[in-house]
Design a protein around this motif. Structure first.
Motif, PDB file in Angstrom:
ATOM      1  N   ILE A 169       0.844  -1.205   0.000  1.00 17.72           N
ATOM      2  CA  ILE A 169       0.000   0.000   0.000  1.00 17.72           C
ATOM      3  C   ILE A 169       0.871   1.243   0.000  1.00 17.72           C
ATOM      4  O   ILE A 169       0.603   2.208  -0.730  1.00 17.72           O
ATOM      5  N   ALA A 170       1.935   1.244   0.785  1.00 16.77           N
ATOM      6  CA  ALA A 170       2.831   2.395   0.829  1.00 16.77           C
ATOM      7  C   ALA A 170       3.505   2.623  -0.526  1.00 16.77           C
ATOM      8  O   ALA A 170       3.566   3.758  -1.011  1.00 16.77           O
ATOM      9  N   MET A 171       3.998   1.560  -1.146  1.00 17.63           N
ATOM     10  CA  MET A 171       4.653   1.706  -2.444  1.00 17.63           C
ATOM     11  C   MET A 171       3.664   2.153  -3.517  1.00 17.63           C
ATOM     12  O   MET A 171       3.981   2.995  -4.358  1.00 17.63           O
ATOM     13  N   GLY A 172       2.468   1.587  -3.495  1.00 18.50           N
ATOM     14  CA  GLY A 172       1.440   1.991  -4.460  1.00 18.50           C
ATOM     15  C   GLY A 172       1.022   3.436  -4.280  1.00 18.50           C
ATOM     16  O   GLY A 172       0.840   4.169  -5.256  1.00 18.50           O
ATOM     17  N   SER A 173       0.882   3.872  -3.021  1.00 17.65           N
ATOM     18  CA  SER A 173       0.506   5.268  -2.782  1.00 17.65           C
ATOM     19  C   SER A 173       1.628   6.213  -3.205  1.00 17.65           C
ATOM     20  O   SER A 173       1.367   7.322  -3.662  1.00 17.65           O
ATOM     21  N   GLY A 174       2.872   5.770  -3.078  1.00 19.14           N
ATOM     22  CA  GLY A 174       3.988   6.597  -3.553  1.00 19.14           C
ATOM     23  C   GLY A 174       3.958   6.763  -5.059  1.00 19.14           C
ATOM     24  O   GLY A 174       4.165   7.855  -5.590  1.00 19.14           O
ATOM     25  N   ALA A 175       3.689   5.664  -5.757  1.00 20.85           N
ATOM     26  CA  ALA A 175       3.598   5.743  -7.220  1.00 20.85           C
ATOM     27  C   ALA A 175       2.440   6.629  -7.653  1.00 20.85           C
ATOM     28  O   ALA A 175       2.581   7.470  -8.547  1.00 20.85           O
ATOM     29  N   ILE A 176       1.301   6.475  -6.997  1.00 19.49           N
ATOM     30  CA  ILE A 176       0.134   7.305  -7.330  1.00 19.49           C
ATOM     31  C   ILE A 176       0.400   8.761  -6.973  1.00 19.49           C
ATOM     32  O   ILE A 176       0.051   9.672  -7.725  1.00 19.49           O
ATOM     33  N   GLY A 177       1.052   8.991  -5.829  1.00 21.73           N
ATOM     34  CA  GLY A 177       1.371  10.366  -5.418  1.00 21.73           C
ATOM     35  C   GLY A 177       2.274  11.063  -6.420  1.00 21.73           C
ATOM     36  O   GLY A 177       2.040  12.213  -6.790  1.00 21.73           O
ATOM     37  N   PHE A 178       3.314  10.376  -6.884  1.00 23.57           N
ATOM     38  CA  PHE A 178       4.198  10.989  -7.877  1.00 23.57           C
ATOM     39  C   PHE A 178       3.522  11.134  -9.229  1.00 23.57           C
ATOM     40  O   PHE A 178       3.771  12.095  -9.951  1.00 23.57           O
ATOM     41  N   LEU A 179       2.631  10.213  -9.574  1.00 20.38           N
ATOM     42  CA  LEU A 179       1.879  10.351 -10.830  1.00 20.38           C
ATOM     43  C   LEU A 179       0.976  11.571 -10.774  1.00 20.38           C
ATOM     44  O   LEU A 179       0.936  12.370 -11.722  1.00 20.38           O
ATOM     45  N   LEU A 180       0.245  11.739  -9.671  1.00 20.56           N
ATOM     46  CA  LEU A 180      -0.604  12.927  -9.521  1.00 20.56           C
ATOM     47  C   LEU A 180       0.224  14.204  -9.501  1.00 20.56           C
ATOM     48  O   LEU A 180      -0.169  15.220 -10.069  1.00 20.56           O
ATOM     49  N   LEU A 181       1.359  14.154  -8.823  1.00 19.67           N
ATOM     50  CA  LEU A 181       2.243  15.318  -8.794  1.00 19.67           C
ATOM     51  C   LEU A 181       2.724  15.674 -10.196  1.00 19.67           C
ATOM     52  O   LEU A 181       2.719  16.855 -10.575  1.00 19.67           O
ATOM     53  N   PHE A 182       3.064  14.679 -10.989  1.00 21.59           N
ATOM     54  CA  PHE A 182       3.510  14.913 -12.349  1.00 21.59           C
ATOM     55  C   PHE A 182       2.383  15.451 -13.222  1.00 21.59           C
ATOM     56  O   PHE A 182       2.588  16.368 -14.019  1.00 21.59           O
ATOM     57  N   LEU A 183       1.178  14.897 -13.071  1.00 24.97           N
ATOM     58  CA  LEU A 183       0.056  15.325 -13.896  1.00 24.97           C
ATOM     59  C   LEU A 183      -0.401  16.755 -13.582  1.00 24.97           C
ATOM     60  O   LEU A 183      -0.736  17.513 -14.479  1.00 24.97           O
TER      61      LEU A 183
END
Length: 111
Positions: A94-108
């Protein structure tokens, strides 16, 4: 124009790293394969996997490549949120997935 490295030096480094890697693996598998390890060693080895991911991720958060190595608030904010979520849920995936989603949202959203 880039200069290619000396082939002898390059192959010496590659062979040296291969021998070192084999020796490290052989120390555990070949020499200790059939024996039980002492409890104090097993207790320390239990934390090895937990330490690998932070050791790989921390330099990317503290010195991010997109900013030229200067710390950035968005990277630190996403890392803090991932740390908090991982601590709260006690789940690495969950932590790794939220990190990936967080950076994706940050990039978008940051353009």
């Amino acid at each position: 124009m880039t200069q290619s490295p000396d082939p002898t030096l390059l192959w010496t480094i590659i062979i040296g790293l291969a021998i070192g890697s084999f020796a490290l693996r052989f120390a555990f598998i070949g020499l200790m394969g059939g024996r039980s390890m002492p409890p104090w060693l097993m207790r320390h080895l239990r934390y090895t996997a937990v330490a690998i991911i932070p050791a790989l991720v921390t330099p990317l958060v503290v010195w991010p490549t997109p900013t030229g190595g200067t710390p950035s608030l968005p990277h630190l904010a996403v890392a803090a949120a991932v740390f908090a979520l991982g601590y709260w849920t006690r789940n690495v995936l969950i932590a790794m997935g939220s990190g990936a989603i967080g950076f994706l949202l940050l990039f978008l959203f940051s353009g």
